[in-house]
Design a protein around this motif. Sequence first.
Motif, PDB file in Angstrom:
ATOM      1  N   GLU A 113      31.302  56.952  60.334  1.00  0.00           N
ATOM      2  CA  GLU A 113      31.395  57.752  59.107  1.00  0.00           C
ATOM      3  C   GLU A 113      30.255  57.430  58.144  1.00  0.00           C
ATOM      4  OE1 GLU A 113      35.179  57.425  57.251  1.00  0.00           O
ATOM      5  OE2 GLU A 113      36.300  57.895  59.084  1.00  0.00           O
ATOM      6  N   ASN A 114      29.847  56.175  58.106  1.00  0.00           N
ATOM      7  CA  ASN A 114      28.823  55.756  57.150  1.00  0.00           C
ATOM      8  C   ASN A 114      27.437  56.300  57.485  1.00  0.00           C
ATOM      9  OD1 ASN A 114      30.712  54.367  55.672  1.00  0.00           O
ATOM     10  ND2 ASN A 114      30.239  52.369  56.565  1.00  0.00           N
ATOM     11  N   GLU A 115      27.300  56.860  58.671  1.00  0.00           N
ATOM     12  CA  GLU A 115      26.027  57.479  59.028  1.00  0.00           C
ATOM     13  C   GLU A 115      25.765  58.726  58.199  1.00  0.00           C
ATOM     14  OE1 GLU A 115      26.208  58.255  63.172  1.00  0.00           O
ATOM     15  OE2 GLU A 115      26.130  56.143  63.776  1.00  0.00           O
ATOM     16  N   THR A 116      26.848  59.351  57.698  1.00  0.00           N
ATOM     17  CA  THR A 116      26.697  60.596  56.935  1.00  0.00           C
ATOM     18  C   THR A 116      27.255  60.495  55.514  1.00  0.00           C
ATOM     19  OG1 THR A 116      28.791  61.416  57.883  1.00  0.00           O
ATOM     20  CG2 THR A 116      26.747  62.015  59.015  1.00  0.00           C
ATOM     21  N   ARG A 117      27.897  59.386  55.166  1.00  0.00           N
ATOM     22  CA  ARG A 117      28.494  59.238  53.841  1.00  0.00           C
ATOM     23  C   ARG A 117      27.481  58.728  52.831  1.00  0.00           C
ATOM     24  NH1 ARG A 117      34.203  58.998  53.518  1.00  0.00           N
ATOM     25  NH2 ARG A 117      33.936  57.904  51.554  1.00  0.00           N
ATOM     26  N   LYS A 118      27.568  59.243  51.593  1.00  0.00           N
ATOM     27  CA  LYS A 118      26.733  58.718  50.519  1.00  0.00           C
ATOM     28  C   LYS A 118      27.248  57.350  50.077  1.00  0.00           C
ATOM     29  CE  LYS A 118      25.266  63.178  48.607  1.00  0.00           C
ATOM     30  NZ  LYS A 118      25.244  64.057  47.397  1.00  0.00           N
ATOM     31  N   ARG A 119      28.584  57.245  50.001  1.00  0.00           N
ATOM     32  CA  ARG A 119      29.200  55.968  49.658  1.00  0.00           C
ATOM     33  C   ARG A 119      29.798  55.358  50.917  1.00  0.00           C
ATOM     34  NH1 ARG A 119      32.759  57.072  44.174  1.00  0.00           N
ATOM     35  NH2 ARG A 119      31.043  57.620  42.757  1.00  0.00           N
ATOM     36  N   PRO A 120      29.203  54.310  51.450  1.00  0.00           N
ATOM     37  CA  PRO A 120      29.749  53.713  52.671  1.00  0.00           C
ATOM     38  C   PRO A 120      31.119  53.104  52.424  1.00  0.00           C
ATOM     39  CG  PRO A 120      28.040  52.324  51.728  1.00  0.00           C
ATOM     40  CD  PRO A 120      27.997  53.620  50.978  1.00  0.00           C
ATOM     41  N   ARG A 121      32.023  53.282  53.360  1.00  0.00           N
ATOM     42  CA  ARG A 121      33.348  52.688  53.225  1.00  0.00           C
ATOM     43  C   ARG A 121      33.430  51.448  54.100  1.00  0.00           C
ATOM     44  NH1 ARG A 121      37.551  53.050  56.911  1.00  0.00           N
ATOM     45  NH2 ARG A 121      37.325  54.442  58.687  1.00  0.00           N
ATOM     46  N   GLY A 122      34.192  50.491  53.644  1.00  0.00           N
ATOM     47  CA  GLY A 122      34.353  49.258  54.395  1.00  0.00           C
ATOM     48  C   GLY A 122      35.526  49.333  55.344  1.00  0.00           C
ATOM     49  N   ALA A 123      35.659  48.307  56.166  1.00  0.00           N
ATOM     50  CA  ALA A 123      36.771  48.230  57.105  1.00  0.00           C
ATOM     51  C   ALA A 123      37.377  46.833  57.096  1.00  0.00           C
ATOM     52  CB  ALA A 123      36.295  48.600  58.513  1.00  0.00           C
TER      53      ALA A 123
END
Length: 249
Positions: free
Chosen positions: A98-108
């Motif tokens: 998901e973080n490849e296309t998200r402006k705000r990276p989400r954590g896991a």
Amino acid sequence: MSVRKVGRYIRNIILFFFISTILAVVIYRFIPVYVTPLMVIRSVQNISAGQSPTWLHSWVSLENISHNLPLAVIASEDNNFIKHNGFDFEQIKKAQKENETRKRPRGASTISQQTAKNVFLWPNSSWIRKVFEVYFTALIEFIWNKERIMEVYLNSIEMGKNIYGAEAAAKIKFNTTAKQLTAPQCALIAASLPNPRRFDSAHPSKYLLRRQSKILKLMQLVPSFPSKKTKSGTTKQKPQPSQRLNKNN
């Protein structure tokens, strides 16, 4: 200084690190965690800003925290908490994709990882901290049980400016005790956790109320925690949510 002395010095440092950290994790398996690095760091920041260094925190046992709060944080932060051994590799892969296309990276990060960070490490993210986080997460998963991890998490996590833990949050935010927190209140607290200094669970915005609604629905799918045993000795399970609540929704 000779090479042999340097080697002995490095060996002693390594031995001291492993012995001291393992001992600390063993001790915290049994005694309350009254102070965390984040509390100290925030106090220093307050002093630098000309403010009071006081923090609000009261340790309470898991039995004295509403059963809704573990359900709320599991639903919001880590729906595989009961099953994984500290790391949710499925969510890590999803977050990376998901973080490849998200402006705000989400954590896991799992609740176990967040507990390790809160109790033993500093808040600023870096590769060095991540390495230590993996180490301490593995330690607490091995030495503590899930109930203890959840108990320490709910007592140490930041829940507002200068507010740490469920008891302080319940008193300041809702004028009650951690034991008496309702499901909607617990969902609001969980909804604010991605940024508790920005999101005020006592005065929720429309965004926070939307998150609260989603968390309340997910709480219906989360297995009871701590697990309730049936008469036959098996554990009752509810269907689990397919994914954790996106922290940016």
